[in-house]
Design a protein around this motif. Structure first.
Motif, PDB file in Angstrom:
ATOM      1  N   ASP A   1      20.498  44.073  32.718  1.00  0.00           N
ATOM      2  CA  ASP A   1      20.419  45.515  32.500  1.00  0.00           C
ATOM      3  C   ASP A   1      20.874  45.895  31.091  1.00  0.00           C
ATOM      4  N   GLU A   2      21.148  44.911  30.264  1.00  0.00           N
ATOM      5  CA  GLU A   2      21.481  45.091  28.843  1.00  0.00           C
ATOM      6  C   GLU A   2      22.761  45.875  28.587  1.00  0.00           C
ATOM      7  N   SER A   3      23.667  45.925  29.559  1.00  0.00           N
ATOM      8  CA  SER A   3      24.909  46.650  29.294  1.00  0.00           C
ATOM      9  C   SER A   3      26.036  45.731  28.856  1.00  0.00           C
ATOM     10  N   HIS A   4      25.926  44.439  29.130  1.00  0.00           N
ATOM     11  CA  HIS A   4      26.981  43.531  28.693  1.00  0.00           C
ATOM     12  C   HIS A   4      26.372  42.189  28.327  1.00  0.00           C
ATOM     13  N   VAL A   5      27.173  41.418  27.571  1.00  0.00           N
ATOM     14  CA  VAL A   5      26.722  40.087  27.155  1.00  0.00           C
ATOM     15  C   VAL A   5      27.741  39.058  27.628  1.00  0.00           C
ATOM     16  N   ILE A   6      27.292  37.820  27.704  1.00  0.00           N
ATOM     17  CA  ILE A   6      28.231  36.727  27.971  1.00  0.00           C
ATOM     18  C   ILE A   6      28.301  35.873  26.707  1.00  0.00           C
ATOM     19  N   THR A   7      29.527  35.578  26.255  1.00  0.00           N
ATOM     20  CA  THR A   7      29.704  34.807  25.035  1.00  0.00           C
ATOM     21  C   THR A   7      30.327  33.456  25.390  1.00  0.00           C
ATOM     22  N   ALA A   8      29.862  32.407  24.729  1.00  0.00           N
ATOM     23  CA  ALA A   8      30.390  31.051  24.985  1.00  0.00           C
ATOM     24  C   ALA A   8      31.068  30.579  23.712  1.00  0.00           C
ATOM     25  N   SER A   9      32.301  30.066  23.840  1.00  0.00           N
ATOM     26  CA  SER A   9      33.066  29.782  22.636  1.00  0.00           C
ATOM     27  C   SER A   9      33.729  28.415  22.653  1.00  0.00           C
ATOM     28  N   LEU A  10      34.067  27.943  21.451  1.00  0.00           N
ATOM     29  CA  LEU A  10      34.770  26.666  21.331  1.00  0.00           C
ATOM     30  C   LEU A  10      36.247  26.774  21.713  1.00  0.00           C
ATOM     31  N   ASP A  11      36.710  27.984  22.085  1.00  0.00           N
ATOM     32  CA  ASP A  11      38.091  28.099  22.547  1.00  0.00           C
ATOM     33  C   ASP A  11      38.195  27.774  24.027  1.00  0.00           C
ATOM     34  N   LYS A  12      37.165  27.089  24.560  1.00  0.00           N
ATOM     35  CA  LYS A  12      37.106  26.586  25.933  1.00  0.00           C
ATOM     36  C   LYS A  12      36.982  27.694  26.979  1.00  0.00           C
ATOM     37  N   THR A  13      36.560  28.899  26.551  1.00  0.00           N
ATOM     38  CA  THR A  13      36.312  29.944  27.553  1.00  0.00           C
ATOM     39  C   THR A  13      34.957  30.577  27.278  1.00  0.00           C
ATOM     40  N   ALA A  14      34.459  31.272  28.304  1.00  0.00           N
ATOM     41  CA  ALA A  14      33.293  32.140  28.132  1.00  0.00           C
ATOM     42  C   ALA A  14      33.753  33.522  28.573  1.00  0.00           C
ATOM     43  N   ARG A  15      33.252  34.569  27.925  1.00  0.00           N
ATOM     44  CA  ARG A  15      33.714  35.920  28.304  1.00  0.00           C
ATOM     45  C   ARG A  15      32.544  36.854  28.499  1.00  0.00           C
ATOM     46  N   LEU A  16      32.767  37.822  29.381  1.00  0.00           N
ATOM     47  CA  LEU A  16      31.810  38.887  29.619  1.00  0.00           C
ATOM     48  C   LEU A  16      32.296  40.067  28.792  1.00  0.00           C
ATOM     49  N   VAL A  17      31.435  40.572  27.901  1.00  0.00           N
ATOM     50  CA  VAL A  17      31.880  41.622  26.980  1.00  0.00           C
ATOM     51  C   VAL A  17      30.944  42.810  27.075  1.00  0.00           C
TER      52      VAL A  17
ATOM     53  N   ALA B   1      38.610  43.285  43.045  1.00  0.00           N
ATOM     54  CA  ALA B   1      37.770  42.867  41.913  1.00  0.00           C
ATOM     55  C   ALA B   1      36.346  43.372  42.081  1.00  0.00           C
ATOM     56  N   LEU B   2      35.835  43.287  43.306  1.00  0.00           N
ATOM     57  CA  LEU B   2      34.470  43.765  43.571  1.00  0.00           C
ATOM     58  C   LEU B   2      34.351  45.260  43.313  1.00  0.00           C
ATOM     59  N   ASP B   3      35.333  45.999  43.801  1.00  0.00           N
ATOM     60  CA  ASP B   3      35.293  47.458  43.609  1.00  0.00           C
ATOM     61  C   ASP B   3      35.331  47.801  42.140  1.00  0.00           C
ATOM     62  N   GLU B   4      36.188  47.104  41.429  1.00  0.00           N
ATOM     63  CA  GLU B   4      36.308  47.346  39.996  1.00  0.00           C
ATOM     64  C   GLU B   4      34.979  47.102  39.295  1.00  0.00           C
ATOM     65  N   TRP B   5      34.309  46.027  39.669  1.00  0.00           N
ATOM     66  CA  TRP B   5      33.033  45.684  39.039  1.00  0.00           C
ATOM     67  C   TRP B   5      31.975  46.727  39.375  1.00  0.00           C
ATOM     68  N   LYS B   6      31.973  47.162  40.617  1.00  0.00           N
ATOM     69  CA  LYS B   6      30.994  48.187  41.039  1.00  0.00           C
ATOM     70  C   LYS B   6      31.186  49.440  40.200  1.00  0.00           C
ATOM     71  N   ALA B   7      32.435  49.816  39.999  1.00  0.00           N
ATOM     72  CA  ALA B   7      32.731  51.007  39.212  1.00  0.00           C
ATOM     73  C   ALA B   7      32.206  50.833  37.793  1.00  0.00           C
ATOM     74  N   TYR B   8      32.391  49.638  37.234  1.00  0.00           N
ATOM     75  CA  TYR B   8      31.892  49.394  35.878  1.00  0.00           C
ATOM     76  C   TYR B   8      30.381  49.544  35.816  1.00  0.00           C
ATOM     77  N   CYS B   9      29.685  48.934  36.788  1.00  0.00           N
ATOM     78  CA  CYS B   9      28.215  49.009  36.790  1.00  0.00           C
ATOM     79  C   CYS B   9      27.744  50.453  36.903  1.00  0.00           C
TER      80      CYS B   9
END
Lengths: 324, 677
Positions: A199-215, B621-629
C-alpha cells in the motif's frame, strides 16, 4: 516445497525482481547479462546482452514491455523486455546502483555512486513512451551528501523521493527542487536493500547492523525491528500475509564451513507484527543477497552470493498453518 | 570516563587543619643529647626526615632545654606539603615505630593531634544507636515458585541475569544493568552473590534486587577467587617491576566477605608463586594460586612452594603448624572436594622415584602413597564427592621414544584406601580427557590418536558393589572434543565445539544409548545447569557472528534460543548443596509420585497464567498495528487513485489470459557453397 534452482549467472546475484503481473522474473548479477525467467516453472526465456559491467539493479514497466537496468559500467540501459533488444543508453560518469520508474512511468530516477571528486548523485530523466523521444539529459539532478545511495523510491504521488544510504541513513527529497526534506539515521550500519509495502505507506530496510526495520515513509519512524545474528542483505514483505522475509549471512571466507553446513545459508521468515522468527528455508551455499515475493504472495525467489537463483512455490502448509 | 562510578560518593576523610600546621609532624622519643652532640643528632634527624618526604627549607626545629642544655627528646619537622606529612605518617617503616638504636624507638605524630586530643571532652557521651536495617534475603532466588535457575550473560555493555523458564521454553529477565562491571562477573561458589570488577577493586551484589552487599579495595584487581563456603574472597594483581631485569611482583589480598576487612596480604616475586602446576606459560601465574580444602567449613587453603606446600588455616590466616608441609620436588597438588585431604605429586628427583601421596590435614599423616618410575607427566582427578582419586600417569617406554598411559585409582572412602591400577586396551593411545560421573561410580575417558576420538565408559564397582574397574562400553570415532557429565550423573553430553562446528550428542550412560543428537552451529561452550535438568550451549564472542545461547532439556530437546550480539560471558548461578539429610532424600525418591502430583497441579496453574500474558501482549501488538494501518489508509488510497488516473484503462488488470505466441527470431544466416564432386 521443492525449489527450482536457476543457474543463469556465474557471479553473485544483486537483485531479483518480479513483474507486476507475476509471470516473469528478472535476475541481475555481477556477470554481464541479466536473465529473464518464467516465474511459474523457472524456464529461462532469454538474456540481455550489452552491458560491460556488473548489473546492480533493474526495474520493469507496468505492462512489462520495457526493462531498465543500472550497471557498474556507468550506463543505464533501456531494453525491449520480450525481445532483449537494447533500445537506449544513458551514460553517467559513475556506476549506477538503483533505478526506479515513477508511478505512471513518465520519469525515471537513477542514482550514481561517488567518483574521485564528485559525490553520489540522483538523476531524474523523462521516460518517453516513444523510444525515439528518449533523451539522455536529466530533467533534474542533484548531489547527495557523502554516503552511497543503495535504493530509491517515488512517494507521495511522485512529489518526493526516498533514498537509502550506506551508514544507515534514509533521506527524503523534493523532486521538483532537489531539496532534502528529511534525513534520519535508522540503522547503525549500511542499508543494503529497501522494498516498498503493497500500500506504499511503509518500507522495509535491510542492514549490515544485523537487523531489518519497518519504517514509515512519511515520518521515517521505525515501526518494527527484526533481529538476526547475521548481516541482512535483503528484505521483502509478503503481499498476502503478515510475514516478512529476510536474507543475508556472513561471507563464507570468514566462516569455516564443513560438509554439514553446505547449503546452510537460510532465508528467514518473521511475523511482521510480533517480530518473531517462525521459519527458515535452507539451500544456498553462500550469503543470500536478494529476496523478492511474488505479487500474489504464493511464491518467493532468493538470489545468492553463490550465483544461484532459487524459486520457491509455497506448499499448502504455508497457507493453512497458524504460525501464531 | 563519563560513567558514574559507585565510588564517586566516597571521599577520603579530610582532616581539617584549623591551625594551618597541617604539614607539620613531630618526632618523639629522640635521645636527649648534650649541646656538643647537637649537630650530629640534627644530621641524623634530617636524614630520617628526608627519608619520609620533602622537608621544607630549614623546617627542622629541635629545641634545646635551657636548664639542662640537652635536647628535649623531640623535634618538629615541617614537610613541604600536607600530602608529604600524610605520606610520612603512613610510611610503612615508621608506622610501628622506627628503631633508631637499642634504647630509642622513634614515633611520629601530627602536630595538630595534640590540639585534637586536648579537645576531647571529659564527659563520656554515648554514640547514637544506628536504626536496625533489615538486610535483604540473599537466598530469595532459591525460593522461586517455579523452581527456576538463573544465569548471567554479559553482552555488549549490558549484564543481565535471567531466570531459565524451561517449562515455558523461554527466559525471563530478573535484573539487568549497563556498565555494571568493568571486565567480567563471577558468581560465588554457592550462588549467593555476584562479584563485579572495577578499577578500585571488586564489589559483591545479591538479594532479590541485586543490591550491593560489600566492596573490597584492591587497585587494578585482575582476578578473584572465593572460598568454597563464601567466607573469604581473594584478589590478585601483578605489578611490573621497577627494574626491567627483576621479575613481576604479585599481590594477593584476602578479605572477609561479610565485613569487608582485609585479613591478610601475600606478596612476593612471581617466581615464588609460579611453581610446578601453578606456573603458566612464560613464567606467568596460573590462577587460582591458593587452593581451598573441601568440606562445609573454609578451614584451610594452600599453595605450592619449592619442595613444599604452604597450608594456612582460617580464620587466623597463619601458617598451619607454623611450618610448611615439606614434599620434595612437589609439582602439583589437589584437595579432596569434600574433606581436608590433599593429594600431592612429586616428580622424580635423582634416586627418588616419582610419587603420589594422600595426606590428611591437619594431622599431616600419610594415608596412602605410591611410587612410580619413568614418569613423564601426571594429572590428578578427584571425584566430585571425594570418593575416588584418579591419577593419570604417562610413563616413558624403555626406548624413551613414546609414552604409555595408566591410571592409578585411590579408593579413598574404602578401608585402607585400596589402589586400583588399570590401562586402556591400547595403552599407547593418547588420552585426551578424563571425567568422573558426579554422584556415581563411573568415569569416561576420551582417547584416540585420530581426528575423531573414542569415548570409553568404565565403572569402579560391579552390580554387587564390589570394587574393581570394569569396562562398560566404548563409543568409536565421535566428533567430540568436550565431554560434560550432568551434575546428577547418569547423562553425559558429548560435544564437538569449535572445529567440529557444534555437534552435540546426549548420551544416557545407564541405558548405554544415545538419547538425541543435535547441533548448535559454531558453539563454543556447553554448560549444565546446577540441577542437571537443562543444558545451555553458547556461541560466545570468540566467534564474530551468531552469538547467542540455545537451551536444551537434559534429553536433548531444544527448548529455546536467544541471540545476543557480542556475547562475552555466560554463567549459571550455582546452587548450594541440598540441606536435606540423605535419609530424607531417599524417602522423597521413594514417594516421588505423590510429590510430583502436587507440583504438577501448581505448575499447570502458573503456565496458564503465563500463556494469558503472552496472548495479551500479542493482542496489543495487533491492535497497535491496526491503528497504524488505519492512520495511513487515506495516504494509501491517495496513491491508488493517483495511479488509476495515470494509467487510465490499463489500470484494470484483474482478468488476463495466457496466450502462447511463437516468435521466430533469425539467429544466424550463413551462405555456404555446396560443391558437387
Amino acid at each position: 516445497m521443492r525449489p527450482y534452482l536457476l543457474k543463469g549467472h556465474e557471479r553473485p546475484l544483486t537483485q531479483v525482481k518480479y513483474n507486476r503481473e507475476g509471470d516473469l522474473l528478472v535476475s541481475c548479477a555481477k556477470n554481464l547479462q541479466p536473465c529473464l525467467w518464467s516465474a511459474e516453472d523457472g524456464r529461462r526465456i532469454g538474456t540481455y546482452e550489452g552491458h560491460n559491467g556488473a548489473i546492480w539493479t533493474c526495474d520493469i514497466t507496468w505492462d512489462s514491455d520495457r526493462l531498465i537496468t543500472g550497471s557498474a559500467d556507468q550506463t543505464v540501459r533501456i531494453w525491449d523486455l520480450p525481445t532483449g533488444k537494447e533500445l537506449f543508453q544513458i551514460r553517467h560518469r559513475e556506476p549506477c546502483r538503483a533505478v526506479k520508474l515513477s508511478a505512471g512511468e513518465r520519469f525515471l530516477a537513477a542514482t550514481s555512486d561517488a567518483f574521485i571528486e564528485s559525490p553520489p548523485a540522483i538523476h531524474i530523466y523523462k521516460f518517453a513512451e516513444n523510444i525515439e523521444d528518449q533523451t539522455a539529459t536529466a530533467a533534474i539532478e542533484w548531489t547527495v551528501p557523502k554516503g552511497r545511495v543503495t535504493r530509491v523510491f517515488w512517494t507521495d504521488c511522485n512529489r518526493k523521493l526516498i533514498t537509502s544510504h550506506d551508514g544507515g541513513i534514509l533521506r527524503r527529497w523534493d523532486v521538483e527542487t532537489g531539496a532534502m526534506l528529511q534525513e534520519q539515521q535508522v540503522h547503525e550500519d549500511a542499508i543494503q536493500d529497501m522494498q516498498m509495502s503493497p500500500d506504499e505507506s511503509h518500507v522495509i530496510t535491510a542492514s549490515l547492523d544485523k537487523t531489518a526495520r519497518l519504517v514509515d515513509v512519511d515520518t521515517f519512524e521505525v515501526l518494527k525491528t527484526y533481529k538476526t545474528g547475521r548481516f541482512v542483505q535483503s528484505a521483502a514483505m509478503s503481499p498476502l500475509f503478515d510475514h516478512v522475509l529476510l536474507g543475508g549471512g556472513q561471507d563464507a571466507s570468514q566462516v569455516t564451513t564443513t560438509a554439514a553446513q553446505a547449503g546452510g545459508f537460510e532465508a528467514r521468515f518473521f511475523h511482521k507484527i510480533f517480530q518473531e522468527e517462525f521459519g527458515r528455508v535452507r539451500g544456498h551455499f553462500g550469503p543470500i543477497n536478494t529476496v523478492a515475493f511474488h505479487p500474489s504472495g504464493k511464491s518467493f525467489t532468493t538470489g545468492g552470493e553463490d550465483g544461484y537463483v532459487r524459486l520457491h512455490h509455497m506448499d499448502m502448509d504455508y497457507f493453512t498453518t497458524k504460525f501464531f | 570516563m563519563g560513567i558514574k562510578s559507585d565510588d564517586d560518593d566516597v571521599k577520603d576523610e579530610d582532616v581539617q587543619t584549623q591551625s594551618g600546621f597541617g604539614s607539620c609532624i613531630v618526632i618523639q622519643n629522640l635521645p636527649k643529647a648534650p649541646e656538643e652532640k647537637y649537630e650530629k643528632l640534627m644530621g641524623v634527624v634530617r636524614t630520617i626526615a628526608t627519608k619520609l618526604g620533602d622537608v621544607r627549607e630549614n623546617g627542622i626545629y629541635m629545641p634545646l632545654d635551657d636548664a639542662t642544655k640537652t635536647t628535649k627528646g623531640f623535634a618538629f619537622v615541617e614537610m613541604a606539603r600536607k600530602e608529604d606529612a600524610d605520606a610520612a605518617l603512613s610510611d610503612e617503616r615508621f608506622v610501628n615505630g622506627y628503631q633508631l638504636d637499642k634504647n630509642h624507638k622513634l614515633t611520629l605524630c601530627r602536630f595538630d593531634d595534640f590540639d585534637k586530643y586536648a579537645k576531647v571532652p571529659d564527659e563520656y557521651a554515648s554514640p547514637e544507636p544506628v536504626a536496625y536495617k533489615q538486610p535483604e534475603n540473599l537466598h530469595s532466588w532459591l525460593a522461586d515458585k517455579l523452581g527456576r535457575d538463573q544465569y548471567v550473560m554479559r553482552h555488549g555493555d549490558n549484564t543481565v541475569v535471567c531466570y531459565n523458564d524451561g517449562k515455558r521454553s523461554r527466559a525471563e529477565v530478573a535484573y539487568q544493568r549497563e556498565y555494571w562491571t568493568e571486565s567480567f562477573v563471577q558468581w560465588s561458589p554457592q550462588g549467593t552473590m555476584l562479584a563485579t570488577m572495577h578499577r578500585q577493586g571488586m564489589a559483591v551484589w545479591g538479594g532479590p534486587n541485586f543490591t550491593r552487599i560489600n566492596r573490597f579495595s584492591h587497585q587494578n584487581v585482575r582476578l578473584i577467587d572465593f572460598s568454597p563456603n563464601e567466607k573469604y574472597i581473594l584478589s590478585y594483581t601483578s605489578h611490573e617491576p621497577v627494574n626491567a631485569r627483576d621479575s613481576f611482583h604479585v599481590l594477593i589480598n584476602v578479605f572477609d566477605v561479610r565485613s569487608g576487612k582485609l585479613l591478610r596480604k601475600f606478596e612476593g616475586p612471581v617466581d615464588e608463586y609460579a611453581v610446578g602446576s601453578s606456573a603458566g606459560p612464560n613464567g606467568a601465574l596460573k590462577w587460582p594460586v591458593f587452593k581451598w580444602a573441601g568440606g562445609r567449613d573454609d578451614l584451610y587453603f594452600a599453595r605450592l612452594g619449592r619442595g613444599k606446600i604452604s597450608i594456612f588455616e582460617c580464620p587466623s590466616m597463619a601458617l598451619l603448624g607454623k611450618e610448611s608441609l615439606k614434599v620434595d620436588g612437589v609439582q602439583d597438588f589437589e584437595w579432596s572436594p569434600v574433606e581436608a585431604v590433599l593429594a600431592a605429586y612429586s616428580a622424580e628427583q635423582g634416586n627418588q622415584p616419582a610419587r603420589i601421596s594422600l595426606i590428611k590435614i591437619p594431622e599431616r599423616t600419610e594415608m596412602r602413597q605410591k611410587n612410580m618410575l619413568n614418569v613423564s607427566d601426571v594429572k590428578l582427578y578427584w571425584h566430585p564427592q571425594g570418593t575416588y582419586l584418579a591419577v593419570k600417569v604417562e610413563a616413558w617406554t624403555k626406548t624413551k621414544k613414546s609414552t604409555v598411559t595408566n591410571f592409578q585409582i585411590f579408593c579413598v572412602k574404602d578401608k585402607d584406601v585400596p589402589l586400583e591400577v588399570f590401562e586402556l586396551k591400547n595403552n599407547k593411545e593418547r588420552v585426551l580427557n578424563f571425567a568422573w560421573e558426579p554422584k556415581g561410580h563411573r568415569f569416561a575417558v576420551v582417547h584416540g590418536d585420530g581426528p575423531r576420538p573414542n569415548i570409553s565408559f568404565f565403572s569402579m564397582r560391579d552390580d554387587k558393589g564390589r570394587l574393581g574397574v570394569r569396562e562398560l562400553k566404548m563409543l568409536e570415532s565421535r566428533a567430540c572434543n568436550v565431554i560434560s557429565w550432568s551434575p546428577q550423573g547418569r547423562i553425559i553430553v558429548l560435544a564437538g565445539l569449535k572445529n567440529f562446528n557444534g555437534q552435540l550428542e546426549f548420551f544416557n550412560v545407564d541405558e548405554m544409548e544415545t538419547m538425541a543428537t543435535a547441533e548448535h552451529f559454531m558453539a563454543t561452550d556447553v554448560e549444565w545447569d546446577p540441577t542437571g535438568r537443562y543444558v545451555a550451549t553458547v556461541v560466545s564472542h570468540v566467534q564474530q557472528m551468531e552469538n547467542g545461547v540455545k537451551m536444551w532439556s537434559f534429553g536433548g530437546r531444544e527448548l529455546y534460543s536467544a541471540q545476543r550480539d557480542k556475547l562475552y560471558q555466560f554463567s549459571w548461578r550455582p546452587r548450594m548443596p541440598s540441606l536435606l539429610p540423605p535419609e530424607k532424600e531417599a524417602e522423597i525418591v521413594k514417594n516421588l509420585k505423590q510429590y510430583t502430583k502436587r507440583y504438577d497441579e501448581e505448575d499447570e496453574q502458573l503456565l496458564q497464567q503465563a500463556d494469558a500474558d503472552v496472548l495479551q501482549e500479542r493482542q496489543r501488538a495487533l491492535d497497535e498495528w491496526k491503528a497504524y494501518c488505519e492512520s495511513r489508509r487515506n495516504y494509501a488510497a491517495l496513491q491508488l487513485d493517483f495511479k488509476r488516473e495515470l494509467y487510465g484503462p490499463r489500470f484494470a488488470e484483474k482478468e488476463y489470459t495466457i496466450q502462447k505466441v511463437m516468435v521466430e527470431q533469425v539467429v544466424d544466416q550463413k551462405e555456404e557453397p555446396y560443391s558437387t564432386k
